[in-house]
Design a protein around this motif. Structure first.
Motif, PDB file in Angstrom:
ATOM      1  N   PHE A  18       6.800   6.873  -1.557  1.00  0.00           N
ATOM      2  CA  PHE A  18       7.949   6.108  -1.081  1.00  0.00           C
ATOM      3  C   PHE A  18       9.176   6.987  -0.913  1.00  0.00           C
ATOM      4  CE2 PHE A  18      11.757   3.504  -1.571  1.00  0.00           C
ATOM      5  CZ  PHE A  18      11.566   2.627  -0.507  1.00  0.00           C
ATOM      6  N   CYS A  73      10.337  -2.810   0.342  1.00  0.00           N
ATOM      7  CA  CYS A  73       9.344  -1.800   0.698  1.00  0.00           C
ATOM      8  C   CYS A  73       8.935  -0.977  -0.519  1.00  0.00           C
ATOM      9  CB  CYS A  73       9.904  -0.884   1.790  1.00  0.00           C
ATOM     10  SG  CYS A  73      10.183  -1.709   3.378  1.00  0.00           S
ATOM     11  N   GLU A  74       9.903  -0.653  -1.347  1.00  0.00           N
ATOM     12  CA  GLU A  74       9.593   0.125  -2.551  1.00  0.00           C
ATOM     13  C   GLU A  74       8.680  -0.670  -3.482  1.00  0.00           C
ATOM     14  OE1 GLU A  74      11.823   2.854  -5.937  1.00  0.00           O
ATOM     15  OE2 GLU A  74      12.987   1.376  -4.786  1.00  0.00           O
ATOM     16  N   CYS A 114       5.227  -0.619  -2.064  1.00  0.00           N
ATOM     17  CA  CYS A 114       4.606   0.692  -2.277  1.00  0.00           C
ATOM     18  C   CYS A 114       4.134   0.835  -3.727  1.00  0.00           C
ATOM     19  CB  CYS A 114       5.589   1.803  -1.913  1.00  0.00           C
ATOM     20  SG  CYS A 114       4.832   3.440  -1.833  1.00  0.00           S
ATOM     21  N   TYR A 132       3.238  -0.764   5.471  1.00  0.00           N
ATOM     22  CA  TYR A 132       2.256   0.287   5.216  1.00  0.00           C
ATOM     23  C   TYR A 132       1.930   1.053   6.499  1.00  0.00           C
ATOM     24  CZ  TYR A 132       1.528  -2.210   0.811  1.00  0.00           C
ATOM     25  OH  TYR A 132       1.707  -2.819  -0.402  1.00  0.00           O
ATOM     26  N   MET A 146       4.903   3.275   7.288  1.00  0.00           N
ATOM     27  CA  MET A 146       5.021   4.404   6.378  1.00  0.00           C
ATOM     28  C   MET A 146       4.023   5.503   6.738  1.00  0.00           C
ATOM     29  SD  MET A 146       5.179   4.504   2.189  1.00  0.00           S
ATOM     30  CE  MET A 146       3.566   3.774   1.899  1.00  0.00           C
TER      31      MET A 146
END
Length: 354
Positions: free
Chosen positions: A97, A118-119, A122, A170, A173
């Protein structure tokens, strides 16, 4: 073209044709050894054709040897590149991340609140992979099978819409890792994972009695947040992050670009300030009218986007309002929440001819 020029024009391995009296002589070399042969031809073109047929096997052998040398050279280059690639530091799942967050390839328009989501997604992915596949430590070793396993079993406690949001993250990322040429990451394992089917159940508008009851349960900034939502019809994030420089108390309007549509249209919305909302805004002393209108709510929203929604749900529960409804798939879904204020605003405005 002279005979000398004709000799130069012929490619390597084809040999040369020379006239000797009334006949032609073919000459060619193989591995430095000179060969000669008399050619039974009437013209020089026929002689060249005959010589081409004679030398063809030798040329094919030379070409095969050249190709073998090229393949060997290519394999050597590929091996060297693999060594260089292998020498690069591998990105650990635990650091994924931070690498995504700090990447210059990542879109910088994502709000801090969205990054917090998002963190968390992750962390959940890494925790699942560590538990299910304890030997899996590096991002480059995540395969489609790992992605599908997580999509099936990794977040059973969240709704399909949230799963789809996580899946989008995902994919994004891993695309950033590919663009950044992270060691060993040359494909996106999430591309083949299908999104979940979402059953949409909209929030409903609130009645006047419900509005009064819920507002009475709110205190401090939550009551002000309630008024901003009810009298502007904005989404929770826009209400929580409303700034004083978006408010014109002289013209009595709020001018904002909604965060949800900012990237697509950038269209500014001008909202007249209702007298009740004006009274709420004027409770803040003039010397304090800078930055966020609701600084505590802004901080909470940026730290955890769902925290304000939960506090609103507590207020609804205190007012005796059942906020959830069971869908056809048996899952409970919110029917009354902060977004209901937006529905209430719209329906009221329509009833008033706006």
């Amino acid at each position: 073209m002279s005979e000398r020029k004709a000799k130069k024009a012929r490619g390597k391995g084809f040999g040369t044709v020379e006239r000797r009296g009334n006949s032609y002589l073919g000459r060619w070399k193989v591995n430095g050894k000179q060969y000669n042969r008399k050619l039974d031809a009437k013209t020089k073109d026929e002689a060249r054709k005959m010589l081409d047929e004679i030398t063809a096997p030798f040329r094919l052998k030379d070409e095969r040897e050249r190709n073998a040398a090229l393949i060997s050279r290519q394999e050597s280059i590929d091996g060297r590149l693999a060594e260089i690639e292998d020498a690069k530091p591998a990105l650990l799942l635990a650091d994924a991340f931070e690498a995504y967050k700090n990447s210059t390839s990542r879109s910088d328009t994502a709000a801090e609140a969205r990054l917090a989501h998002c963190e968390n997604w992750c962390k959940r992915l890494v925790a699942f992979l560590n538990e299910r596949y304890p030997d899996l430590k590096e991002v480059r070793h995540v395969t489609k099978e790992h992605a599908r396993a997580f999509a099936s079993d990794g977040y059973l406690d969240v709704c399909p819409a949230t799963k789809n949001q996580a899946l989008v993250f995902y994919r994004r990322m891993w695309n950033v890792f590919i663009v950044d040429e992270v060691r060993g990451v040359n494909f996106n394992p999430w591309e083949g994972v299908q999104k979940k089917q979402v059953q949409h159940i909209s929030h409903r508008a609130m009645t006047l009695d419900e509005i009064k009851a819920v507002r009475s349960q709110c205190t401090g900034e939550m009551k002000k947040l309630f008024d901003v939502g009810l009298y502007t019809g904005q989404r929770l994030g826009d209400c929580a992050l409303l700034k004083w420089d978006q408010i014109d108390l002289v013209k009595n309007v709020i001018s904002v670009v909604p965060r949800k549509t900012a990237r697509k249209t950038g269209k500014r919305v001008v909202i007249p300030i209702h007298r009740t909302l004006l009274e709420t805004l004027l409770e803040t002393p003039s010397q304090m009218r800078f930055g966020f209108v609701l600084p505590d709510c802004a901080r909470r929203y940026q730290d955890d986007g769902s925290s304000l929604s939960r506090r609103f749900a507590v207020a609804c529960k205190g007012a005796g309002i059942d906020t959830v409804e069971q869908g056809q798939d048996g899952r409970n879904r919110n029917r009354v929440g902060f977004h209901s204020l937006r529905y209430t605003f719209v329906s009221t405005a329509l009833n008033q001819g706006v």
